[in-house]
Scaffold this motif. Structure first.
Motif, PDB file in Angstrom:
ATOM      1  N   ARG A 139       0.445  -1.682  -0.165  1.00  0.00           N
ATOM      2  CA  ARG A 139       0.328   0.302   0.101  1.00  0.00           C
ATOM      3  C   ARG A 139       0.858   1.317  -0.023  1.00  0.00           C
ATOM      4  NH1 ARG A 139      -5.469   1.135   1.734  1.00  0.00           N
ATOM      5  NH2 ARG A 139      -5.049   3.226   3.121  1.00  0.00           N
ATOM      6  N   GLY A 140       0.391   2.102  -0.733  1.00  0.00           N
ATOM      7  CA  GLY A 140       1.224   3.528  -1.551  1.00  0.00           C
ATOM      8  C   GLY A 140       2.809   3.418  -1.601  1.00  0.00           C
ATOM      9  N   GLU A 141       3.206   1.835  -1.780  1.00  0.00           N
ATOM     10  CA  GLU A 141       4.241   1.832  -2.676  1.00  0.00           C
ATOM     11  C   GLU A 141       4.560   2.193  -4.405  1.00  0.00           C
ATOM     12  OE1 GLU A 141       8.109  -1.586  -2.735  1.00  0.00           O
ATOM     13  OE2 GLU A 141       5.815  -2.637  -2.216  1.00  0.00           O
ATOM     14  N   GLN A 142       5.741   2.831  -4.783  1.00  0.00           N
ATOM     15  CA  GLN A 142       4.620   2.740  -6.270  1.00  0.00           C
ATOM     16  C   GLN A 142       6.405   1.878  -6.683  1.00  0.00           C
ATOM     17  OE1 GLN A 142       5.797   6.876  -6.583  1.00  0.00           O
ATOM     18  NE2 GLN A 142       3.590   6.974  -7.561  1.00  0.00           N
ATOM     19  N   ARG A 143       5.668   1.195  -7.588  1.00  0.00           N
ATOM     20  CA  ARG A 143       6.416   0.214  -9.222  1.00  0.00           C
ATOM     21  C   ARG A 143       7.925   1.363  -8.999  1.00  0.00           C
ATOM     22  NH1 ARG A 143       5.139  -4.557 -10.585  1.00  0.00           N
ATOM     23  NH2 ARG A 143       2.653  -3.932  -9.595  1.00  0.00           N
ATOM     24  N   PRO A 144       8.654   0.825  -8.849  1.00  0.00           N
ATOM     25  CA  PRO A 144      10.582   1.245  -9.276  1.00  0.00           C
ATOM     26  C   PRO A 144      10.159   1.410 -11.097  1.00  0.00           C
ATOM     27  CG  PRO A 144      11.124  -0.638  -7.860  1.00  0.00           C
ATOM     28  CD  PRO A 144       9.455  -0.658  -8.379  1.00  0.00           C
ATOM     29  N   PRO A 145      11.022   2.597 -11.460  1.00  0.00           N
ATOM     30  CA  PRO A 145      11.560   2.146 -13.173  1.00  0.00           C
ATOM     31  C   PRO A 145      11.520   1.223 -13.718  1.00  0.00           C
ATOM     32  CG  PRO A 145      11.976   4.279 -12.555  1.00  0.00           C
ATOM     33  CD  PRO A 145      11.980   3.869 -10.590  1.00  0.00           C
ATOM     34  N   MET A 146      11.453   0.797 -14.953  1.00  0.00           N
ATOM     35  CA  MET A 146      12.567   0.237 -15.764  1.00  0.00           C
ATOM     36  C   MET A 146      13.050   1.351 -16.918  1.00  0.00           C
ATOM     37  SD  MET A 146      12.576  -2.826 -14.799  1.00  0.00           S
ATOM     38  CE  MET A 146      12.911  -3.617 -16.407  1.00  0.00           C
ATOM     39  N   LEU A 147      14.011   1.035 -16.945  1.00  0.00           N
ATOM     40  CA  LEU A 147      15.109   1.641 -18.296  1.00  0.00           C
ATOM     41  C   LEU A 147      14.160   1.673 -19.780  1.00  0.00           C
ATOM     42  CD1 LEU A 147      18.749   1.016 -18.702  1.00  0.00           C
ATOM     43  CD2 LEU A 147      17.548   2.614 -16.700  1.00  0.00           C
ATOM     44  N   ASN A 148      13.783   2.799 -20.103  1.00  0.00           N
ATOM     45  CA  ASN A 148      12.638   3.115 -21.237  1.00  0.00           C
ATOM     46  C   ASN A 148      13.642   4.302 -22.402  1.00  0.00           C
ATOM     47  OD1 ASN A 148      10.369   2.565 -22.894  1.00  0.00           O
ATOM     48  ND2 ASN A 148       9.628   3.643 -21.267  1.00  0.00           N
ATOM     49  N   PHE A 149      12.903   4.155 -23.481  1.00  0.00           N
ATOM     50  CA  PHE A 149      13.563   4.247 -24.513  1.00  0.00           C
ATOM     51  C   PHE A 149      12.334   5.317 -25.556  1.00  0.00           C
ATOM     52  CE2 PHE A 149      15.485   0.491 -22.945  1.00  0.00           C
ATOM     53  CZ  PHE A 149      16.470   0.613 -23.814  1.00  0.00           C
ATOM     54  N   GLY A 150      13.066   6.049 -26.100  1.00  0.00           N
ATOM     55  CA  GLY A 150      12.947   7.323 -27.237  1.00  0.00           C
ATOM     56  C   GLY A 150      12.971   8.317 -26.333  1.00  0.00           C
ATOM     57  N   ARG A 151      12.599   9.801 -27.763  1.00  0.00           N
ATOM     58  CA  ARG A 151      12.861  10.493 -27.686  1.00  0.00           C
ATOM     59  C   ARG A 151      11.636  11.683 -25.907  1.00  0.00           C
ATOM     60  NH1 ARG A 151      10.110  14.194 -32.195  1.00  0.00           N
ATOM     61  NH2 ARG A 151      10.887  16.170 -31.793  1.00  0.00           N
ATOM     62  N   ASP A 152      10.623  10.907 -26.029  1.00  0.00           N
ATOM     63  CA  ASP A 152      10.087  11.270 -24.779  1.00  0.00           C
ATOM     64  C   ASP A 152       9.872   9.776 -23.028  1.00  0.00           C
ATOM     65  OD1 ASP A 152       9.207  13.483 -25.964  1.00  0.00           O
ATOM     66  OD2 ASP A 152       7.548  11.719 -26.871  1.00  0.00           O
ATOM     67  N   ALA A 153      10.934   9.749 -23.271  1.00  0.00           N
ATOM     68  CA  ALA A 153      11.414   8.683 -22.157  1.00  0.00           C
ATOM     69  C   ALA A 153      12.212   9.451 -21.303  1.00  0.00           C
ATOM     70  CB  ALA A 153      12.554   7.209 -23.048  1.00  0.00           C
ATOM     71  N   TRP A 154      11.791   8.501 -20.143  1.00  0.00           N
ATOM     72  CA  TRP A 154      12.568   9.293 -18.233  1.00  0.00           C
ATOM     73  C   TRP A 154      14.084   8.851 -18.686  1.00  0.00           C
ATOM     74  CZ3 TRP A 154      15.536   6.782 -15.148  1.00  0.00           C
ATOM     75  CH2 TRP A 154      15.312   4.873 -15.378  1.00  0.00           C
ATOM     76  N   THR A 155      15.002   8.177 -19.085  1.00  0.00           N
ATOM     77  CA  THR A 155      15.727   7.577 -19.017  1.00  0.00           C
ATOM     78  C   THR A 155      16.901   8.525 -20.081  1.00  0.00           C
ATOM     79  OG1 THR A 155      15.259   5.488 -18.851  1.00  0.00           O
ATOM     80  CG2 THR A 155      17.200   5.793 -19.312  1.00  0.00           C
ATOM     81  N   PRO A 156      17.884   8.811 -19.487  1.00  0.00           N
ATOM     82  CA  PRO A 156      18.420  10.289 -20.579  1.00  0.00           C
ATOM     83  C   PRO A 156      19.331   9.133 -22.130  1.00  0.00           C
ATOM     84  CG  PRO A 156      19.722   9.882 -18.001  1.00  0.00           C
ATOM     85  CD  PRO A 156      18.790   8.667 -18.051  1.00  0.00           C
TER      86      PRO A 156
END
Ligand code: HEC
Ligand code: HEC
Ligand code: HEC
Ligand code: HEC
Ligand code: HEC
Ligand code: HEC
Ligand code: HEC
Ligand code: HEC
Ligand code: HEC
Ligand code: HEC
Length: 371
Positions: free
Chosen positions: A154-171
């Protein structure tokens, strides 16, 4: 939320023995109970958890913000946060069960259809170099042990995975490093220091890997991918005189090496002239009688993409010629009604009426480029 509604799809594919078996044997296969009823029990449990999860998420949201905001705040925002998240993913354990585990949630019924990958080279487990023969999904998305937990507290958030593309969070640099672990070959050896690398363009801004056919590798679709960022060039190719990219007879990649090149402007050859004479060999020379600018740089008279003047010219003759040639030899001012003799130098094709061999000539008496 992109939760799947069923696990049947990944199950069916796993059972058919297609695609992503791990090299050390199919993990899910080993664990599978033998009786018919026994086989169904674990799936029934997972199914139950899945159907309940929206309810649980609903409960979790009662004391949180609306879903949209929650989803975005899940992902790291500032550069420091993003780099920290990358480090954390790199230290995470590998997900048990590999691709099967991922597909339990990201399978056929999820919003993002990633299964067509199994029809591409990346999905070919038989090729030892392919991601599917290695850490499977996690070869690209990073170790997913933390992300792939079935139930969140409860209240925990799923940690992110590396993501790809122009708008992805991953540098972009981190994204590209991942692809380059396998692809630092061919033209990519020039990637470091190239204009696209320098401007932090991600490999995945041009390449799609979860589709059966990557549009940028398709002759008819490639330009469309480039135009997503290069809108001015689209306009240039719309002009009346243009290289036949729009007609599907050539692609940007015929002249440009998007991964980096030794020449300027990402050209496939070291100079602009060499690039042009790859196809227009008859203009290469050397000629008995050279025209100095044509021997030097085609770009002095031509635009490479498109022009509103015929033959991709920057300007029309005589103005084009007069950029460099004075009127000292021939009068070449426009016809003003009083100086009739000048008109033959400037009407119709202007200077080209007589100097037709502007690229140089091998004719013995072609010294003035007239034959
Ligand atoms: C228990 C379900 C579940 C499992 C298992 C799971 N994911 Fe996810 N994954 C999600 C959800 C839910 C999201 C979407 C989060 C959002 O958009 O709010 C997500 C998002 C993602 C994203 C988008 C980036 C991000 O973090 O938002 C990627 C990439 C991804 N998952 C890859 C994987 C891979 C690879 C695996 C296997 C190692 C995996 N997932 C296993 C539920 C799961
Ligand atoms: C684990 C290694 C690995 C990783 C990581 C990887 N690839 Fe590949 N990729 C391959 C292999 C192997 C091939 C097939 C090469 C061949 O047949 O010559 C391939 C082929 C390709 C092709 C050509 C496809 C075709 O149809 O010819 C593209 C484009 C590509 N990869 C892009 C990417 C991008 C973008 C990334 C990062 C998001 C990436 N790859 C990550 C191994 C990898
Ligand atoms: C600006 C768009 C663009 C970017 C960015 C880009 N590519 Fe490409 N890529 C292309 C195009 C266009 C082709 C096909 C033309 C060719 O064969 O050179 C291609 C072809 C490929 C191929 C298959 C053909 C071959 O040369 O083996 C691979 C693999 C590949 N790219 C990997 C990558 C990787 C890895 C990155 C990131 C480091 C990347 N690309 C970045 C546009 C791009
Ligand atoms: C070759 C590298 C590579 C492999 C292997 C790979 N992916 Fe991806 N994945 C990408 C790229 C690149 C994107 C961005 C979109 C695209 O290129 O199609 C992406 C996008 C995604 C997304 C969408 C994230 C979003 O923004 O919504 C999910 C989910 C995902 N992948 C899960 C998986 C799963 C599950 C597997 C294993 C079956 C897998 N990926 C295997 C490179 C890879
Ligand atoms: C995600 C955005 C993006 C995409 C897609 C993209 N580019 Fe670029 N490109 C850039 C940026 C940013 C620059 C550098 C700034 C500029 O010149 O506009 C650049 C510069 C260039 C340059 C000038 C190079 C130089 O050294 O001056 C060429 C040529 C080029 N891109 C070709 C292509 C081709 C061909 C494609 C398609 C295969 C493509 N680009 C796709 C973003 C992109
Ligand atoms: C016939 C060869 C040729 C083709 C085809 C071609 N280019 Fe170019 N491009 C060039 C040359 C040559 C230059 C350098 C122009 C200069 O120096 O004035 C250039 C320059 C560029 C630049 C740098 C900015 C500029 O305009 O000077 C971009 C961006 C670019 N091209 C994108 C593209 C895209 C996108 C496509 C496909 C839709 C494409 N090019 C197709 C030859 C070509
Ligand atoms: C990949 C091959 C290729 C390269 C490289 C190439 N061209 Fe072309 N060029 C063509 C084709 C194909 C046509 C169209 C011929 C036709 O329509 O009959 C063309 C047409 C032309 C035309 C005539 C256009 C018209 O409207 O009549 C000019 C001028 C031209 N190219 C100049 C150049 C210059 C300058 C370069 C270097 C920047 C260059 N070309 C590079 C293939 C190429
Ligand atoms: C001094 C200016 C000038 C330079 C430099 C120049 N051209 Fe041209 N080019 C022209 C003119 C003018 C025409 C139009 C000829 C006509 O309409 O008869 C033309 C036409 C063409 C054509 C289409 C008609 C044909 O003759 O096939 C091609 C292709 C072409 N040039 C390629 C090139 C290439 C390749 C280079 C570099 C090696 C180059 N040009 C350098 C002025 C120039
Ligand atoms: C970028 C500058 C430039 C442009 C544009 C240009 N020229 Fe030239 N042209 C030269 C140079 C430099 C020479 C060599 C002069 C010399 O050797 O003294 C030359 C030489 C000539 C010669 C004489 C050859 C000789 O040595 O006797 C003719 C004829 C000629 N150009 C015609 C044209 C025509 C017609 C055009 C327009 C289609 C044109 N030029 C456009 C720079 C240019
Ligand atoms: C009616 C035919 C004709 C037209 C039109 C014409 N020329 Fe000429 N031009 C010639 C002839 C013939 C020669 C060589 C005889 C000479 O040296 O006077 C020549 C020579 C030249 C030379 C070399 C002069 C030198 O000193 O050796 C240049 C440069 C030149 N023309 C440029 C141009 C330009 C620029 C235009 C367009 C404004 C043009 N010509 C239009 C017929 C023409």
């Amino acid at each position: 939320m992109r939760m799947c509604k069923s696990t049947e799809s990944s199950y069916a594919i796993a059972r058919s023995g297609r695609a992503w078996r791990r090299p050390d044997g199919d993990v899910s296969e080993k664990k599978m109970p033998k009786t018919r009823l026994g086989r169904l029990i674990p799936w029934a449990i997972i199914g139950l958890v899945m159907t309940m999860s929206p309810v649980m998420e609903g409960l979790a949201q009662q004391d949180g913000e609306p879903e949209g905001q929650q989803a975005s705040s899940r992902l790291p925002q500032t550069l420091e946060e993003r780099l920290a998240a990358v480090e954390k993913i790199r230290k995470a354990p590998w997900a048990k069960g590999g691709a099967d585990t991922c597909l339990a949630c990201h399978g056929e019924y999820s919003e993002y259809d990633l299964l067509p990958m199994f029809r591409t080279k990346h999905g070919t487990a038989a090729d030892a170099r392919s991601p599917m023969a290695q850490h499977q999904c996690e070869s690209c998305h990073g170790p997913g042990g933390d992300h792939a937990v079935l139930r969140l507290r409860r209240g925990e958030q799923r940690p992110p995975m590396l993501n790809f593309g122009r708008d992805a969070w991953t540098p972009a640099a981190v994204q590209n490093e991942t692809c380059l672990t396998c692809h630092r070959t061919h033209s990519r050896i020039q990637w470091e220091g190239s204009t696209h690398q320098f401007n932090e363009v991600a490999c995945a801004s041009c390449h799609k890997v979860h589709v059966a056919h990557d549009p940028v590798l398709d002759e008819r679709q490639q330009a469309g991918v480039c135009y997503e960022c290069h809108i001015h060039q689209r306009a240039q190719f719309e002009q009346i005189s243009h290289h036949p990219v729009r007609e599907g007879q050539m692609v940007c990649g015929d002249c440009h090496e998007p991964h980096g090149s030794s020449g300027s402007d990402l050209l496939v050859k070291a100079t602009l002239r060499e690039t042009c004479t790859e196809c227009h060999a008859e203009k290469r020379g050397p000629f008995l009688w050279e025209h100095a600018p044509a021997a030097e740089d085609c770009g002095l008279c031509h635009r490479p993409h498109g022009s509103s003047h015929p033959a991709l010219l920057k300007r029309r003759s005589p103005q084009l010629c007069q950029e460099c040639h004075s009127q000292f030899n021939h009068p070449s001012i426009g016809f003003d009604g009083s100086f009739a003799t000048s008109s033959r130098f400037v009407t119709a094709k202007g200077c080209l009426n007589c100097h037709s061999q502007v690229h140089g000539t091998n004719h013995p008496s072609g010294v003035s480029l007239t034959r």
